[in-house]
Write an enzyme that holds these catalytic residues in place. Structure first.
Site, PDB file in Angstrom:
ATOM      1  N   ALA A  17       7.340 -35.888  16.552  1.00 18.98           N
ATOM      2  CA  ALA A  17       6.859 -35.461  15.229  1.00 18.98           C
ATOM      3  C   ALA A  17       7.544 -34.171  14.799  1.00 18.98           C
ATOM      4  O   ALA A  17       6.942 -33.299  14.188  1.00 18.98           O
ATOM      5  CB  ALA A  17       5.340 -35.273  15.265  1.00 18.98           C
ATOM      6  N   ALA A  18       8.821 -34.052  15.137  1.00 16.97           N
ATOM      7  CA  ALA A  18       9.517 -32.797  14.831  1.00 16.97           C
ATOM      8  C   ALA A  18      10.223 -32.848  13.487  1.00 16.97           C
ATOM      9  O   ALA A  18      10.592 -31.819  12.922  1.00 16.97           O
ATOM     10  CB  ALA A  18      10.526 -32.487  15.931  1.00 16.97           C
ATOM     11  N   ARG A  49      12.603 -37.524   3.244  1.00 13.18           N
ATOM     12  CA  ARG A  49      12.374 -38.495   2.174  1.00 13.18           C
ATOM     13  C   ARG A  49      11.007 -38.350   1.511  1.00 13.18           C
ATOM     14  O   ARG A  49      10.746 -38.944   0.470  1.00 13.18           O
ATOM     15  CB  ARG A  49      12.555 -39.917   2.740  1.00 13.18           C
ATOM     16  CG  ARG A  49      14.004 -40.235   3.069  1.00 13.18           C
ATOM     17  CD  ARG A  49      14.137 -41.436   3.994  1.00 13.18           C
ATOM     18  NE  ARG A  49      13.872 -41.098   5.395  1.00 13.18           N
ATOM     19  CZ  ARG A  49      13.958 -41.959   6.420  1.00 13.18           C
ATOM     20  NH1 ARG A  49      14.298 -43.208   6.192  1.00 13.18           N
ATOM     21  NH2 ARG A  49      13.699 -41.573   7.656  1.00 13.18           N
ATOM     22  N   THR A  89      16.139 -38.685  17.320  1.00 17.39           N
ATOM     23  CA  THR A  89      14.956 -39.086  18.096  1.00 17.39           C
ATOM     24  C   THR A  89      15.200 -39.024  19.614  1.00 17.39           C
ATOM     25  O   THR A  89      14.291 -38.712  20.383  1.00 17.39           O
ATOM     26  CB  THR A  89      14.489 -40.488  17.679  1.00 17.39           C
ATOM     27  OG1 THR A  89      15.618 -41.342  17.512  1.00 17.39           O
ATOM     28  CG2 THR A  89      13.741 -40.437  16.363  1.00 17.39           C
ATOM     29  N   TYR A 136     -26.292 -12.536  -4.462  1.00 16.88           N
ATOM     30  CA  TYR A 136     -25.133 -11.685  -4.196  1.00 16.88           C
ATOM     31  C   TYR A 136     -25.325 -10.339  -4.876  1.00 16.88           C
ATOM     32  O   TYR A 136     -25.545 -10.265  -6.082  1.00 16.88           O
ATOM     33  CB  TYR A 136     -23.885 -12.390  -4.746  1.00 16.88           C
ATOM     34  CG  TYR A 136     -22.597 -11.706  -4.405  1.00 16.88           C
ATOM     35  CD1 TYR A 136     -22.293 -11.315  -3.106  1.00 16.88           C
ATOM     36  CD2 TYR A 136     -21.646 -11.454  -5.395  1.00 16.88           C
ATOM     37  CE1 TYR A 136     -21.095 -10.697  -2.803  1.00 16.88           C
ATOM     38  CE2 TYR A 136     -20.438 -10.849  -5.106  1.00 16.88           C
ATOM     39  CZ  TYR A 136     -20.166 -10.470  -3.799  1.00 16.88           C
ATOM     40  OH  TYR A 136     -18.982  -9.856  -3.508  1.00 16.88           O
ATOM     41  N   ALA A 157     -43.286 -17.557 -15.809  1.00 14.69           N
ATOM     42  CA  ALA A 157     -41.974 -17.888 -16.370  1.00 14.69           C
ATOM     43  C   ALA A 157     -41.233 -16.636 -16.799  1.00 14.69           C
ATOM     44  O   ALA A 157     -41.839 -15.626 -17.177  1.00 14.69           O
ATOM     45  CB  ALA A 157     -42.158 -18.820 -17.562  1.00 14.69           C
TER      46      ALA A 157
HETATM   47  C1  UD1 Z   1      13.088 -44.848  13.358  1.00 15.88           C
HETATM   48  C2  UD1 Z   1      13.968 -45.690  14.279  1.00 15.88           C
HETATM   49  C3  UD1 Z   1      14.067 -47.092  13.715  1.00 15.88           C
HETATM   50  C4  UD1 Z   1      12.691 -47.695  13.573  1.00 15.88           C
HETATM   51  C5  UD1 Z   1      11.788 -46.793  12.733  1.00 15.88           C
HETATM   52  C6  UD1 Z   1      10.366 -47.305  12.817  1.00 15.88           C
HETATM   53  C7  UD1 Z   1      15.609 -44.180  15.317  1.00 15.88           C
HETATM   54  C8  UD1 Z   1      17.027 -43.712  15.289  1.00 15.88           C
HETATM   55  N1  UD1 Z   1      15.285 -45.090  14.362  1.00 15.88           N
HETATM   56  O1  UD1 Z   1      13.731 -44.721  12.101  1.00 15.88           O
HETATM   57  O2  UD1 Z   1      14.846 -47.910  14.578  1.00 15.88           O
HETATM   58  O3  UD1 Z   1      12.787 -48.969  12.976  1.00 15.88           O
HETATM   59  O4  UD1 Z   1      11.798 -45.442  13.232  1.00 15.88           O
HETATM   60  O5  UD1 Z   1       9.511 -46.547  11.993  1.00 15.88           O
HETATM   61  O6  UD1 Z   1      14.858 -43.772  16.159  1.00 15.88           O
HETATM   62  N2  UD1 Z   1      11.910 -37.070  14.853  1.00 15.88           N
HETATM   63  C9  UD1 Z   1      11.953 -35.987  15.685  1.00 15.88           C
HETATM   64  N3  UD1 Z   1      13.139 -35.325  15.838  1.00 15.88           N
HETATM   65  C10 UD1 Z   1      14.283 -35.715  15.216  1.00 15.88           C
HETATM   66  C11 UD1 Z   1      14.215 -36.829  14.365  1.00 15.88           C
HETATM   67  C12 UD1 Z   1      13.031 -37.504  14.197  1.00 15.88           C
HETATM   68  O7  UD1 Z   1      10.963 -35.601  16.287  1.00 15.88           O
HETATM   69  O8  UD1 Z   1      15.313 -35.061  15.430  1.00 15.88           O
HETATM   70  C13 UD1 Z   1      10.615 -37.762  14.663  1.00 15.88           C
HETATM   71  C14 UD1 Z   1      10.157 -37.723  13.225  1.00 15.88           C
HETATM   72  O9  UD1 Z   1       9.299 -36.613  13.019  1.00 15.88           O
HETATM   73  C15 UD1 Z   1       9.409 -39.044  13.064  1.00 15.88           C
HETATM   74  C16 UD1 Z   1      10.037 -39.936  14.128  1.00 15.88           C
HETATM   75  O10 UD1 Z   1      10.775 -39.110  14.998  1.00 15.88           O
HETATM   76  O11 UD1 Z   1       8.038 -38.920  13.322  1.00 15.88           O
HETATM   77  C17 UD1 Z   1      10.949 -40.985  13.521  1.00 15.88           C
HETATM   78  O12 UD1 Z   1      11.925 -40.367  12.701  1.00 15.88           O
HETATM   79  P1  UD1 Z   1      12.324 -40.991  11.300  1.00 15.88           P
HETATM   80  O13 UD1 Z   1      13.333 -40.116  10.678  1.00 15.88           O
HETATM   81  O14 UD1 Z   1      11.128 -41.333  10.514  1.00 15.88           O
HETATM   82  O15 UD1 Z   1      13.054 -42.330  11.781  1.00 15.88           O
HETATM   83  P2  UD1 Z   1      13.238 -43.675  10.955  1.00 15.88           P
HETATM   84  O16 UD1 Z   1      14.353 -43.526  10.010  1.00 15.88           O
HETATM   85  O17 UD1 Z   1      11.936 -44.092  10.397  1.00 15.88           O
HETATM   86 MG    MG Z   2      10.099 -43.114  10.155  1.00 20.06          MG
END
Ligand code: UD1
Ligand code: MG
Length: 446
Positions: A7-8, A13, A75, A376, A412
């Site tokens: 969740a970083a 978007r 990720t 108050y 009153a």
């Molecule tokens: C990702 C998957 C995709 C999948 C989709 C499902 C990858 C490369 N792609 O794409 O295959 O179908 O999720 O929802 O994994 N995050 C970090 N650090 C980072 C980048 C992201 O912690 O450097 C976290 C984000 O906060 C998020 C999660 O990873 O909660 C997924 O990142 P996001 O950018 O949403 O990936 P998707 O494009 O949705």
């Molecule tokens: Mg995503």
């Protein structure tokens, strides 16, 4: 077993100042949804935070382990930042913080499947439109690659199987594979999906209902889930003996509980940790947030926040109940009455145009129209005590701290600054003056 939630990311978007996982779904931040589900399946939960980590931390239970990814390089890199959490002798569930509707049963199915000797077990779904997800490309039935990035139109037609973003890894495999992932892709990121193609033994679990795996990347997707949950909640209530007269204009958070034979009228919002009993009439045009409501209660055209409302109370129309209000059985709060942090006793009535704040009101008290507790003094809030069976005449100001004794009677329009002993009459106003024929005399002077 452990679970690691990524969740970083900023959630570019979403076009938001705030971290994506704090955007709420049915009143609850997405990260909370996922933590609640995951913690029913595993023993230990870790979260990787980065963008806005201080804000996200405030929403995490204290038993969650936090890892920080300073720079969001993808990720796989996020998982790398939590490698001390990964035990080589154990399996680990890895998932993303932006997929709030996953069910614990699905995660359990994955864990089961993984026990068949896999290095990775992947959750997949078949979607009519795979846009926005990693697409699974197979060769001879084996997963060759998970394709990220833009879809070509042929791809859109051909590849319907997507990566849901949930993985069970064997710890040893994951620790070995992570450093071997490169960043040779259009985003120049380390993709966790590239770990999958390094595995020899991959198992697949297909999700039965694709809604479970919806990843929230945009606000449009977020509100589509919001609407899905809203409809689902209303359907569940209808099935369970609650009448929701107009599902199109009724908003009920998923966390709300409502008892049978309660009727919810149109344009009503019921939110947060609200519990409503049986045989109530709620609305129309009412907002109830974090309230506990008994049986047989009527609330019409009113706003109620953080109040406890006991059985057979009538509220409204046009009342406002604020945090810390307790309305005891059979009491009534009427139009344009505001109650804050006060206890209103059984059978007590305040039916018109009042402000009651920081007050302790006994049972069977009559609070006349326009009564104000002046709580108050410009520096602090002071309490007002009104004991059982007291009568407060209309348009009275009760200057707190002050106590009206049991059965006392306030005339009153009084301004009451001193305590009134039980069973006495208090008058705090100028005596009326009548000057006979005064009007005629003035005419004579003109
Ligand atoms: C990702 C998957 C995709 C999948 C989709 C499902 C990858 C490369 N792609 O794409 O295959 O179908 O999720 O929802 O994994 N995050 C970090 N650090 C980072 C980048 C992201 O912690 O450097 C976290 C984000 O906060 C998020 C999660 O990873 O909660 C997924 O990142 P996001 O950018 O949403 O990936 P998707 O494009 O949705
Ligand atoms: Mg995503």
């Amino acid at each position: 077993m452990k679970a690691l939630i990524l969740a970083a990311g900023k959630g570019t978007r979403m076009k938001s100042k705030y971290p994506k996982v704090l955007h709420t779904l049915s009143g609850k931040p997405m990260i909370k949804w996922i933590i609640e589900t995951v913690s029913s399946v595993v023993q230990e939960v870790g979260v990787v935070l980065g963008f806005g980590s201080d804000l996200v931390r405030k929403h995490l239970p204290d038993w969650v382990r936090v890892f920080v990814q300073e720079e969001q390089l993808g990720t796989a890199h996020a998982v790398m930042c939590a490698r001390s959490f990964i035990d080589p002798g154990e399996d680990i569930l890895v998932l993303y913080g932006d997929t709030p509707l996953i069910k614990s049963n699905t995660l359990k199915r994955m864990i089961e499947e993984h026990r068949n000797g896999a290095e990775v077990t992947l959750l997949t779904a078949k979607l009519d439109d795979p846009t926005g997800y990693g697409r699974i490309v197979r060769r001879d039935g084996r997963i060759e690659v998970i394709e990220e990035g833009e879809l070509s139109s042929e791809e859109r037609l051909a590849l319907k199987e997507v990566n849901a973003g949930f993985y069970v890894f064997s710890g040893a495999f994951l620790l070995d594979a992570l450093p071997r992932v490169g960043r040779n892709n259009s985003k120049n990121e380390y993709y966790l999906t590239d770990v999958v193609k390094l595995a020899q033994r991959v198992r697949i679990v297909e999700v039965s209902d694709p809604i479970e795996i919806v990843g929230v990347n945009t606000r449009k997707t977020l509100i589509s889930l919001e609407e899905f949950l809203r409809r689902k909640k209303i359907e569940e209530l209808l099935e369970n003996g609650v009448t929701v007269i107009d599902p199109n204009t009724t908003y009920i958070h998923y966390s709300v509980e409502v008892g049978i034979d309660t009727v919810i009228h149109p344009m009503t919002f019921i939110e947060g940790e609200t519990r409503i009993g049986e045989d109530c009439e709620i609305g129309p045009m009412t907002r109830i947030v974090n309230c506990v409501i008994g049986n047989g209660v009527k609330v019409e055209r009113s706003e109620c926040y953080g109040a406890v409302i006991e059985d057979n109370v009538i509220v409204g129309p046009f009342a406002r109940l604020r945090e810390g209000t307790v309305l005891k059985r059979n009491s009534r709060i009427g139009n344009f009455v505001e109650v804050k942090k006060s206890i209103i006793g059984e059978e007590t009535k305040a039916l018109h145009l009042s402000y009651i704040g920081d007050a302790f009101v006994g049972r069977n008290v009559n609070i006349g129209a326009g009564t104000i507790t002046c709580n108050y003094d410009g520096k602090k809030k002071n309490p007002t005590f009104i004991e059982d069976n007291a009568f407060i005449g209309s348009n009275t100001s009760l200057v707190a701290p002050v106590r009206i004794g049991e059965g006392a009677f306030v005339g009153a329009s009084s301004v009451i600054t001193d305590d009134v002993p039980p069973y006495s009459l208090a008058l705090g106003r100028a005596r009326q003056v009548v000057k006979e024929n005064w009007v005629l005399k003035r005419r004579g002077e003109e």
